[in-house]
Design an enzyme around this catalytic site. Structure first.
Site, short mmCIF file in Angstrom:
data_model
loop_
_atom_site.label_atom_id
_atom_site.label_comp_id
_atom_site.label_asym_id
_atom_site.label_seq_id
_atom_site.Cartn_x
_atom_site.Cartn_y
_atom_site.Cartn_z
N HIS A 1 26.97 66.77 43.15
CA HIS A 1 27.96 65.68 43.04
C HIS A 1 27.28 64.30 43.16
CE1 HIS A 1 32.55 64.96 43.54
NE2 HIS A 1 31.99 63.92 42.95
N ARG B 1 35.66 67.52 38.27
CA ARG B 1 35.87 68.11 39.59
C ARG B 1 35.71 69.62 39.46
NH1 ARG B 1 35.27 63.84 41.51
NH2 ARG B 1 36.60 62.67 42.92
N GLU C 1 32.74 73.26 46.96
CA GLU C 1 31.64 72.31 46.96
C GLU C 1 31.30 71.97 48.40
OE1 GLU C 1 31.73 69.34 43.73
OE2 GLU C 1 31.47 67.91 45.36
#
Ligand SMILES: O=CC(=O)O
Length: 311
Positions: free
Chosen positions: A277, A229, A258
Site C-alpha cells: 500500500h 482497495r 492487509e
C-alpha cells in the site's frame, strides 16, 4: 488558552507533527475508547483506522474528521453527516504518484522484474539462457481501466505514452472526455484487456467486483493490477487463478486482508508482485497530503468549510 483536542492514529510523520504543533492537542487513538468524551473536537486519520458511528457517537463535540488520504471507506461518512461532522480527504494531490505505482506494477508484473532480479542475484546464475523469463509486451497492448476517475485518468495518460489501446469501465460512460479511451462494459473490458487496472473507490458496489466469474473472463495472458482497495478483488479467487495459471500475473499494491498473513498462499506466488500500500508514498505527494489534510482539519475545527470536503 487550551488547544482543540484531536484524536489520531499515530505516530505521525515529522512533517505532520510540525504542522500541527501549537494548533491542536493530539490524543492517542485509545482516547476514543472512553464511554463519552466532551473535550474532543477532531479526528485525524493517518492510516486507515475505522471510524464507525459508535466512535462518532461517543464524541458529542466532534466537528471534523480529516483523512490523510483519498479513500474514506474506513469512515462512516453517513453517520458523520447525520451529526453535522465535516469529513475531509485529499483528492487530486496523489493521483500522479498512485498512477506511477500502477504503472510500476504493470511493468514489474508484465515484464517479470522481481523474478528477474532474483535470478540475477542467484548463486547458480551463470549465462543468460535465451528462453529465460519470457514475458509479454506492455507497449502496444490493451489496458482496461476499471474506474476512470482522477487516478484512472492519470493511468490512461501514461498508457497512451506506451501506445496502448485504452478501454475503461465506469458506472456511466464519460461524455466529452479529454482522454482517448473507449468505454466498455466490465465483461468486455475483462475479455479484451492485457492489463486490467483497478482504480475504483471501495463501496458496497465495488466490494468483490473481481471474483471467479470475472477472472474467468480474462485472457490467460492477462495481468491484474490493483491500486484501489484489497476487497475489490476476491483474494481466494485471485490466489486460485494465479496458482492455476488462469491469468498470467498480478500486481497488487493493496490486498485483503492487509497485510496478508505471513503464511498466505498469495505470498508464495512468483507471478504476483506485491507492494504494501505505497501508492502515495513519495516525499512530494505525502507532503501535499499532509498540507491538505491539516488545512481541512484546522478549517473544520474553526467551523469553516473544508478545502476538500467529502461530498
Ligand atoms: O490508499 C490511499 C488513499 O486512500 O489515499
Amino acid at each position: 488558552m487550551s488547544l482543540p483536542r484531536v484524536i489520531t492514529d499515530g505516530p505521525l510523520s515529522p512533517d505532520l507533527d510540525r504542522m500541527l504543533h501549537g494548533h491542536v492537542e493530539l490524543l492517542p487513538w485509545s482516547a476514543a475508547d472512553a464511554d463519552r468524551d466532551d473535550s474532543v473536537c477532531g479526528i485525524y486519520t493517518y492510516g486507515h483506522p475505522t471510524v464507525d458511528h459508535q466512535m462518532i457517537d461517543r464524541l458529542p463535540n466532534l466537528r471534523v474528521i480529516s483523512n490523510n488520504g483519498v479513500g474514506v471507506d474506513h469512515i462512516d461518512v453517513a453517520a458523520a453527516r447525520q451529526r453535522n461532522v465535516a469529513v475531509g480527504n485529499t483528492p487530486g494531490v496523489l493521483d500522479g504518484a498512485t498512477a506511477d505505482m500502477a504503472f510500476a506494477l504493470i511493468l514489474a508484473a508484465g515484464r517479470r522484474i522481481v523474478e528477474s532480479d532474483r535470478l540475477a542475484r542467484a548463486e547458480d546464475f551463470d549465462v543468460q539462457r535465451p528462453q529465460v523469463l519470457m514475458a509479454h509486451e506492455v507497449h502496444g497492448a490493451t489496458i482496461g481501466i476499471v474506474g476512470l476517475g482522477q487516478i484512472g485518468g492519470q493511468v490512461a495518460r501514461r498508457a497512451l505514452g506506451f501506445d496502448m489501446r485504452v478501454l475503461y469501465y465506469n458506472r456511466r460512460e464519460i461524455v466529452d472526455g479529454d482522454i482517448a479511451a473507449t468505454y466498455a462494459s466490465l465483461d468486455r473490458l475483462l475479455a479484451e484487456s492485457d492489463y486490467v487496472v483497478l482504480t475504483v473507490p471501495l463501496s458496497s458496489s465495488t466490494t468483490g467486483m473481481i471474483g471467479t466469474r470475472e477472472i474467468e473472463l480474462m485472457k490467460s495472458t492477462a495481468v491484474l493490477v490493483n491500486v484501489a482497495r484489497g476487497p475489490v478483488v476476491d483474494t481466494a479467487a485471485l490466489t486460485r487463478a494465479l496458482q492455476e495459471g488462469k491469468i498470467r500475473g498480478a500486481g497488487l499494491d493493496v490486498t485483503d486482508p492487509e497485510p496478508l498473513p505471513r503464511d498466505h498462499p498469495l505470498l508464495s506466488q512468483s507471478n504476483a508482485v506485491i507492494t504494501p500500500h505505497l501508492g502515495s508514498a513519495t516525499f512530494e505527494t505525502r507532503r501535499k497530503m499532509a498540507e491538505l489534510s491539516v488545512e481541512n482539519l484546522l478549517a473544520g475545527l474553526r467551523g469553516d468549510t473544508l478545502t476538500t470536503p467529502v461530498n
